[in-house]
Design a protein around this motif. Sequence first.
Motif, mmCIF file in Angstrom:
data_model
loop_
_atom_site.group_PDB
_atom_site.id
_atom_site.type_symbol
_atom_site.label_atom_id
_atom_site.label_comp_id
_atom_site.label_asym_id
_atom_site.label_seq_id
_atom_site.Cartn_x
_atom_site.Cartn_y
_atom_site.Cartn_z
ATOM 1 N N LEU A 154 3.784 1.416 0.507
ATOM 2 C CA LEU A 154 3.207 2.416 1.404
ATOM 3 C C LEU A 154 3.684 2.127 2.819
ATOM 4 O O LEU A 154 3.661 0.991 3.275
ATOM 5 N N GLU A 155 4.143 3.182 3.477
ATOM 6 C CA GLU A 155 4.562 2.991 4.863
ATOM 7 C C GLU A 155 3.872 4.031 5.729
ATOM 8 O O GLU A 155 3.892 5.219 5.407
ATOM 9 N N LEU A 156 3.242 3.568 6.788
ATOM 10 C CA LEU A 156 2.548 4.482 7.693
ATOM 11 C C LEU A 156 3.241 4.495 9.039
ATOM 12 O O LEU A 156 3.524 3.441 9.606
ATOM 13 N N ALA A 157 3.499 5.718 9.516
ATOM 14 C CA ALA A 157 4.103 5.832 10.843
ATOM 15 C C ALA A 157 2.996 5.730 11.885
ATOM 16 O O ALA A 157 1.817 5.912 11.578
ATOM 17 N N ASP A 158 3.397 5.442 13.090
ATOM 18 C CA ASP A 158 2.450 5.350 14.193
ATOM 19 C C ASP A 158 1.670 6.668 14.303
ATOM 20 O O ASP A 158 2.267 7.742 14.359
ATOM 21 N N GLY A 159 0.360 6.589 14.295
ATOM 22 C CA GLY A 159 -0.456 7.784 14.461
ATOM 23 C C GLY A 159 -0.755 8.531 13.178
ATOM 24 O O GLY A 159 -1.450 9.545 13.195
ATOM 25 N N ASP A 160 -0.250 8.049 12.041
ATOM 26 C CA ASP A 160 -0.578 8.685 10.761
ATOM 27 C C ASP A 160 -2.073 8.582 10.485
ATOM 28 O O ASP A 160 -2.673 7.527 10.704
#
Lengths: 325, 263
Positions: B27-33
Amino acid sequence: MTVTLELGLIYAIMALGVYLTFRILNFPDLTVDQSFTTGAATAAILIVNYEFDPVLALGAAFIAGALAGIVTGLLHAKGGINPLLAGILTMLALYSINLRIMGNRANVPLLGHDTLYTWFGNNGITGWTLILVLAIIVLIVKLALDWFLGTDMGLGLQATGDNEEMVRSFGVSTDAMKIVGLAVSNGLVGLAGAFIAQKQGSSDISMGIGLILVGLASVILGQALFKNRFVDRFADSVVGRFIFGTRNREVLIATTAVIIGSIIYRAAVQGALAVGFNPNDMRLISAIIVVIALLIPRWRIRTKSKTAPKSTVNQAFQETTDAKA
Amino acid sequence: MLKLSNINKTFFPNSINERVALADVNLELADGDFVTVIGSNGAGKSTVLNTIAGKVTPDTGTVSIAGKNVTRMKDYKRAKYVGRVFQDPMAGTSPDLTIEQNMALAERRGMRRGLAFGITKSKRQRFAEELEVLELGLEKRLSAKVGLLSGGQRQALSLLMATFSKPKILLLDEHTAALDPERARLVTHLTEKVVAEQRLTTLMVTHNMAQALEVGNRLIMMHEGRIILDVAGEQKAAMTVDDLLAQFASIKDADISDRTLLQ
Ligand SMILES: Nc1ncnc2c1ncn2[C@@H]1O[C@H](COP(=O)(O)OP(=O)(O)OP(=O)(O)O)[C@@H](O)[C@H]1O
Ligand SMILES: [Mg+2]
C-alpha cells in the motif's frame, strides 16, 4: 500529641512515595519494605564511618532508595516481570544488601555522632518547634512532588498509570515513566528511613518490615477522608482555588490527604497503645486500619442509597468506580 | 508519505490457533491521501493500522513513513509521525487528568518531556481556541476531568488531540462506531474538517459503506488479510453502495468456488 505528630510527619514522606507508585502509577510496589532500611543504613554508615554531614546523608539516602526503585523498575519494564514479583525480588535482595551496607551488622548505633537530631537539640528545636520544622520539611517535599507531577514529564507519568495505550500513542515511553516513578518513590522512602534512623539513634535491619502497610494505610485513610463533596466544594471556593489551584488540583488535594492520613494513622496507633495493646500487636492493628479505610467508601454508598436513592445514584457510581480504581 | 511493502503477518504461527492476519499487503499513500478502509470482521483492517503504528511487528516486509524505514521502530517512538484515534472512546484520553492536561500531553507528541510546567497561561489560551472549533463548550471546562465527559465529547477531544500536533499519518479505527448516530455524524464532520484543513494523510476504517464512499479520495477493501479493491478519484466517486455490496458478494462466491475446487 507531639510524638504522634512527629512520627506522622516523618512517615508522611514515605507515604508520599507509596502514593506515587500505588495511586499514580498503579504499581503495587513492595520494594518499600527494604528501601526504607537501605536509606537508613546508608545514612547511618556515612555518618558513623565517614563523618558525613547529616543533611548530606539524607541526600545520599534518597539516592540509595532511588537506585533500589530503579532495579524494581528495570525488572518490570525490561524484564517483563509482574510488578508485585519485581518488588518482592528487589526487597528480598535488599535485605542482604542492607546487611552489607551496615558492615554485616544488624544494627548501627549513631550514639556519639552528630545527627540532625543532635543539631535540633543543640538549637532548642524540640517540642512544638520541632513539629513546626518537620511540618515545613514535609511541606517542601510535598510541594516538590506536586511540582514534579505537574511538569510535562509528570503528566506523562500520571497518564502512564491511567491509560498506557494512550500515552504510548503520544510518544511517551511508559517503561521510562515507571522507572522514574519508582525511583522517586523509593527515594522518598529512603529519605524517610534516614530521618527515622537519626531520630531513633540507630539503623536497624528490621526497621522497614511491614512499612508498606503503613504507607498504604496513610494513602487510603487520607483518600477515604478527602474524597467527598465537601472537599470538592471547598476546592471550588476562592480559598480552595488559592490553596489547590486548578492546574493540577487532583494531585495537590491527594498529597495533602496523604499527609493527613499519615498523621491520623499515627494517632490511631498511639490510641491503640494507650488502651492497652502492646507494640507486638502493631501489624494486626495496621492491617485492621487499612481494612476499615478500604470499607469506608462502601459504607457511605450504602447509607446514601438508602436515604435518597435517585439523586445519589451517579455519585454512588462515581465512588464505586473510584473505589475500584 | 506512507509505504507498506510485502507485509505478511501471521499470529500464533505453526499452532492450531494460527491466523493469517495480513498476506502480502502493499500500500502506498501519497501526501494528503484520505483513504477509507472497509472489509468484513477479521479482514485485517486493524492489523494494518497496528502495523503502521508499531503495535504489530510484521513477519516480513517494510513500513516506511515519509521515506524513512520505521519497521523496527518502537510504537512510542513512531508516535512522532502517527496520530491515532481508537474505536473505544475511553482509549484515547486519560480519564483522571483534566482536559487541558490531556491536551498538554498530546501537544508534545514526539518531543522531549522535561521539567517545564505542563500547563501555562499561554497554553491554556491556545487549548481553549483549539477546543472552540469542536463547538461542544469544552473550552469553558479546561480543568474538568476527562472521565466526566460523554463518549462523544471524549472522542471529539481524542480527535483533536491526535491531530493538533500535525502528525504525518492519521489512523482512525472505527472511531465513530461506539457513538450514537448524531454524535457519530458530528465526529465524522470534524474529521473531514480537520483532515481537509491540515491536509493530513489519513487511513480511516469504517463499517459504514455509505460513509466510506462519501468521505475521502480513495477507498480500499480488505478480505482475509489482502487488499482486494483499491479505487481512487473519479472511479471512487462513481461507485455506489450497491457496487461495493456486489464486490463483497463476488468474493464470497469466489471463496465458495475455491472450496468446491479443493474438494
Ligand atoms: N493481537 C492479536 N493476537 C492474535 N490474533 C490477532 C491479533 N490481532 C488480530 N488478530 C487476528 O488477526 C485477524 C485480523 O484481525 P483484525 O483485528 O485486523 O480484523 P479487522 O479487519 O480489524 O476486524 P474488525 O472489523 O472485526 O475490527 C483476525 O483473525 C484476528 O483474530
Ligand atoms: Mg478492527
